[in-house]
Design a protein around this motif. Structure first.
Motif: not given
Length: 529
Positions: A320-330, A341-351, A397-403
């Protein structure tokens, strides 16, 4: 994924001693390609019906079919309790069966477009606040137009189903226009080649939803494209329309989960789902199908920003607001992890683009699309040393937004295999073999021989069952051969299974349908000649 079973709607498995009909059916689809549950609709039969007695084979016995005398149309009766969504059908006679084609069951009123309706003055007027229009862009330069009356502040949603599921070779466009023909909103591709457009009326009045298309495979055509197979279902609504949920999925077996609803015109913003509830409908124009995963599901917004441990889990997030999400893992030294990163089956606009960085932010591995058919991203990573790493999700493509939402799966890799075929209709003649090519996908280093078996064959049909070795050509693909030894006709379902020799793990050989379901039953026709 769903596994589909099929029912024969006028005969069960049949052994026929008479000669087979000369011409098998070559039906491509029924038009309209769907209906409201509890209704009866007459459909055109696209393709050739073939000779002799016809049978429709379906996933569900709640659909009934009756062909006209000339077989140019078929009447489909849908039970009031018919499951909503895609039903896969095939037409069969004694000579053979068609490949599967979709028929979609909806919950709101439906109508079939009437021509001419290209100009605003000719528009089909929609009298219901929610309607699914069944249409066809039948020829070049065809445009279909629908009129809807809105009041100030009312939002209309128009969503087209064509390229997805229906496999129409069209790249549809949707426009909202006013009475002077001014384009107020337009969408070409949404999360797929099918468009979705929304518009909030600034004043009371009549507005128009207009659709046209280009060919899905670009060619030298100049202008709008059309053909008899440019079939679509267009849902136009001012009522509730669910776009996605938070979280996007739930863990399998969880007794109850609460999901926030996102979309337009929603009468409620949250739903509580029991473990056996697979679909949200009733208050919404289109049903929303609930997705399950085998690992625990967390919501990004609830994770600690200081430390976002995410191993062996699924994270439902959005940019949404940030251009990337970061998760820390040990990770331990040489520990392997699979990130998806799954998006297709949910109909997301994220690539999505996935990255793994070390603690200083240095990129150690990066991955984009899995293949040309899906925007989902998958990355396999082996930690060079013990320590903390960062998993980054961003838009190509550096897009953000609630979809722009995603489900990030973090899993410990397990060796496994998948076996698929590209066809579901099989035919064999006496003293002639029929080949069934099988593709084997080995993942995470799976290296075991596989053996095959077929259930449901008649006694006079023999199967030459190959063995897939752990290396070489047969590790990736094999061919099953069927041979009939008797002058008899037969038709019925068969199932193919692969089993790993060392771990004794059986997997069904499946056909991957366009809606994501796995078809486990295939239709075999044995010809008498």
């Amino acid at each position: 994924m769903l596994a589909a079973r099929f029912f024969v709607l006028s005969l069960l498995v049949t052994v026929i001693s008479a000669a087979s009909a000369a011409e098998p059916p070559a039906v491509e689809r029924f038009v309209p390609a769907g209906a409201q549950r509890g209704s009866t609709v007459t459909c055109r039969v696209m393709g050739k019906a073939g000779d002799g007695e016809l049978t429709v084979i379906s996933q569900s016995p709640v659909l009934q079919f009756s062909f006209s005398e000339k077989r140019e149309t078929v009447t489909v009766t849908v039970a009031p309790d018919a499951p909503v969504g895609v039903h896969w059908l095939r037409v069969a006679n004694a000579a053979g069966a068609t490949e599967l084609f979709p028929f979609v069951i909806g919950v709101i009123p439906e109508l079939v477009e009437t021509e001419p309706n290209a100009r605003l003055a000719e528009a089909n007027v929609l009298s219901s606040s929610s309607t699914t229009v069944n249409g066809v862009l039948e020829k070049a330069n065809d445009v279909d137009t629908y009129a809807v009356d809105l009041v100030s502040g009312q939002t209309v949603v128009a969503s087209q189903l064509a390229s997805r599921v229906l496999a129409s070779p069209m790249d549809g466009v949707l426009q909202v226009v006013d009475g002077r023909g001014t384009v107020l909103a337009q969408n070409d591709d949404d999360s797929s080649m099918d468009p979705l457009v929304t518009y909030t009326a600034p004043a009371d009045g009549r507005y128009y939803i207009r659709t046209f298309a280009f060919p899905s495979a670009p060619n030298s055509t100049i202008g709008f494209a059309g053909a008899p197979n440019f079939v679509y279902r267009l849902t136009i609504t001012t009522e509730g329309f669910v776009d996605h949920t938070t979280p996007l999925a739930r863990q399998t077996g969880i007794p109850e989960v609460r999901m926030a609803l996102h979309g337009w015109n929603l009468p409620v913003t949250e739903a509580s789902l029991s473990s056996d509830q697979k679909v949200l409908n009733g208050q919404f124009a289109l049903p929303w199908f609930v997705h399950d995963v085998s690992v625990p599901v967390q919501e990004e917004i609830l994770l600690s920003p200081e430390r976002r441990d995410a191993a062996s889990t699924a994270i439902s997030g959005e940019l949404t607001g940030a251009e990337e999400d970061v998760y820390r893992i040990s990770l331990d030294a040489n520990q392997r992890i699979t990130l998806t990163a799954e998006v297709q089956r949910f109909g997301s606009l994220l690539d999505p683009v996935l990255l793994v960085q070390d603690s200083t932010g240095k990129v150690l591995k990066e991955q984009d699309d899995i293949n040309n058919d899906t925007p989902d991203a998958r990355l396999e990573f082996t930690a060079p040393s013990a320590g903390d790493y960062q998993v980054v999700v961003r838009d190509r493509f550096e897009g953000t937004g609630d979809r722009r939402f995603y489900l990030l799966l973090m899993e410990q890799p397990q060796p496994d295999y998948r076996v698929t075929v590209k066809a579901t209709s099989l035919r064999v003649s006496k003293d002639k073999s029929a080949d069934i090519p099988v593709t084997i996908e080995r993942v995470q280093g799976f290296a075991e021989p596989l053996i095959f078996r077929i259930e449901g064959l008649p006694e006079f049909v023999t199967a030459e069952l190959p063995r897939s070795e752990k290396e070489g050509d047969s590790s990736k693909a094999v061919t099953i051969k069927l041979t009939s030894s008797q002058p008899m006709a037969w038709s019925g379902p068969v199932r193919i299974t692969a089993t790993s020799l060392d771990s004794n793990r059986p997997h069904a050989v499946v056909f991957k349908a366009a809606d994501g379901s796995d078809i486990q039953e295939f239709w075999l026709t044995v010809a008498a000649e």
